[in-house]
Write an enzyme that holds these catalytic residues in place. Sequence first.
Site, PDB file in Angstrom:
ATOM      1  N   LYS A  88       0.827  -1.207   0.000  1.00  0.00           N
ATOM      2  CA  LYS A  88       0.000   0.000   0.000  1.00  0.00           C
ATOM      3  C   LYS A  88       0.865   1.262   0.000  1.00  0.00           C
ATOM      4  O   LYS A  88       0.622   2.198  -0.758  1.00  0.00           O
ATOM      5  CB  LYS A  88      -0.942  -0.020   1.213  1.00  0.00           C
ATOM      6  CG  LYS A  88      -1.961  -1.162   1.161  1.00  0.00           C
ATOM      7  CD  LYS A  88      -2.956  -1.092   2.292  1.00  0.00           C
ATOM      8  CE  LYS A  88      -2.335  -1.403   3.640  1.00  0.00           C
ATOM      9  NZ  LYS A  88      -1.866  -2.802   3.726  1.00  0.00           N
ATOM     10  N   THR A  89       1.878   1.296   0.854  1.00  0.00           N
ATOM     11  CA  THR A  89       2.772   2.453   0.885  1.00  0.00           C
ATOM     12  C   THR A  89       3.531   2.583  -0.424  1.00  0.00           C
ATOM     13  O   THR A  89       3.708   3.693  -0.950  1.00  0.00           O
ATOM     14  CB  THR A  89       3.766   2.326   2.059  1.00  0.00           C
ATOM     15  OG1 THR A  89       3.046   2.218   3.283  1.00  0.00           O
ATOM     16  CG2 THR A  89       4.682   3.529   2.124  1.00  0.00           C
ATOM     17  N   ASP A 133      -1.525   6.873   6.144  1.00  0.00           N
ATOM     18  CA  ASP A 133      -1.507   5.461   6.505  1.00  0.00           C
ATOM     19  C   ASP A 133      -2.412   5.241   7.721  1.00  0.00           C
ATOM     20  O   ASP A 133      -2.585   6.150   8.546  1.00  0.00           O
ATOM     21  CB  ASP A 133      -0.073   5.038   6.823  1.00  0.00           C
ATOM     22  CG  ASP A 133       0.111   3.536   6.792  1.00  0.00           C
ATOM     23  OD1 ASP A 133      -0.817   2.829   6.337  1.00  0.00           O
ATOM     24  OD2 ASP A 133       1.175   3.052   7.214  1.00  0.00           O
ATOM     25  N   THR A 182      -5.892  -1.265   6.936  1.00  0.00           N
ATOM     26  CA  THR A 182      -6.009  -2.719   7.075  1.00  0.00           C
ATOM     27  C   THR A 182      -7.391  -3.098   7.589  1.00  0.00           C
ATOM     28  O   THR A 182      -7.709  -4.288   7.679  1.00  0.00           O
ATOM     29  CB  THR A 182      -4.952  -3.249   8.055  1.00  0.00           C
ATOM     30  OG1 THR A 182      -5.102  -2.584   9.317  1.00  0.00           O
ATOM     31  CG2 THR A 182      -3.535  -2.986   7.528  1.00  0.00           C
ATOM     32  N   ARG A 241       6.604  -8.117   1.813  1.00  0.00           N
ATOM     33  CA  ARG A 241       7.459  -7.575   2.872  1.00  0.00           C
ATOM     34  C   ARG A 241       8.120  -8.701   3.658  1.00  0.00           C
ATOM     35  O   ARG A 241       9.309  -8.651   3.973  1.00  0.00           O
ATOM     36  CB  ARG A 241       6.639  -6.687   3.815  1.00  0.00           C
ATOM     37  CG  ARG A 241       7.461  -6.082   4.961  1.00  0.00           C
ATOM     38  CD  ARG A 241       6.574  -5.336   5.924  1.00  0.00           C
ATOM     39  NE  ARG A 241       5.927  -4.203   5.278  1.00  0.00           N
ATOM     40  CZ  ARG A 241       4.894  -3.540   5.792  1.00  0.00           C
ATOM     41  NH1 ARG A 241       4.380  -3.925   6.952  1.00  0.00           N
ATOM     42  NH2 ARG A 241       4.362  -2.514   5.149  1.00  0.00           N
TER      43      ARG A 241
END
Length: 358
Positions: A88-89, A133, A182, A241
């Site tokens: 997402k980032t 975020d 999330t 990640r």
Amino acid sequence: MTSSFDRDSYEVDFGDQDLTGAEQERLVSGRAETAERDAEAALRPKGLADFIGQPKVREQLSLVLDAAKARQKAPDHVLLSGPPGLGKTTLAMIIAHEMNSSLRVTSGPAVQHAGDLAAILSSLEEGEVLFIDEIHRMARAAEEMLYVAMEDFRVDVIVGKGPGATAIPLDLPQFTLVGATTRSGLLPAPLRDRFGFTALLDFYSSTDLLTVLQRSARMLGIESELAGLQEISTRSRGTPRIANRLLRRVRDWAQVRGNGIIDEEAATNALRVYEVDELGLDRLDRSVLQVLCKRFGGGPVGLGTLAVSVGEEADTVETVSEPYLVREGLISRTPRGRVATTAAWKHLKMQIPANYEF
């Protein structure tokens, strides 16, 4: 290949600072953590063409950005939702890069007052991308201000208090808000409705993760074999990640205890050291399953009780462990609580009780 570390002969230059050993230890640790973050940032793709996986999201987002560039306008606001670690980032950074604009970054927990948000919004420039975020954790007062800012590109700044308070309208430049969450269900409907494009990121397949690992290995200059990277990809919980983090840890094992090459043996042995099993479950995941099966006979168990039993916060269990355990069919969420499936008993190599029903 073996390696030893002689702490007495290892010196770090701290300039003219007179630091204790503990303070020096913290500084060394902090620098190591910074190096880890820098390595992770270096692996982020810069453009949408380099972004691996999420084909539907890439195609949809590409249309949104290309149309905005053709109109020479800021693209519609974008909401990115999905489990942690799926990009997402990275996508927020890519949006700014594709639009040749700068990126302003903040987070929901940091915006606890309407004044905080007003200060951020009033400092934006034309076409800038604002990334929030954990947007679902913004304060309610800030959310209500954001409604008007997203729709009318205006904020009302309240001057004074009580009956004499005055609202001064402040026009904002055209900007694009990218929100990441999330927990999309926690966003109020008025906020969700103001996003022009919503993307739901899903877990990656092992094939996509293998492509991610091959790219990362090249960028980090790591010598690897296909079997070794495949072993890592199948234990990475469908999350890039985690895959990149495990790649660096397997590299460490290969350099210290192996021949420097990430092969299947190195990957298997390294992941055993770091307690990542063949399904990608880590210590916390197995603790949840073991408590659920051993202590509570398979459930049902409430989330709070389960979290206390494993020594973690309920939010950690719900957002970190539970999504993957549910996806793998190891636990099930029911109105009465969490329940272990037969697959969980088998994975733990435990005998399923004769009267157990699922």
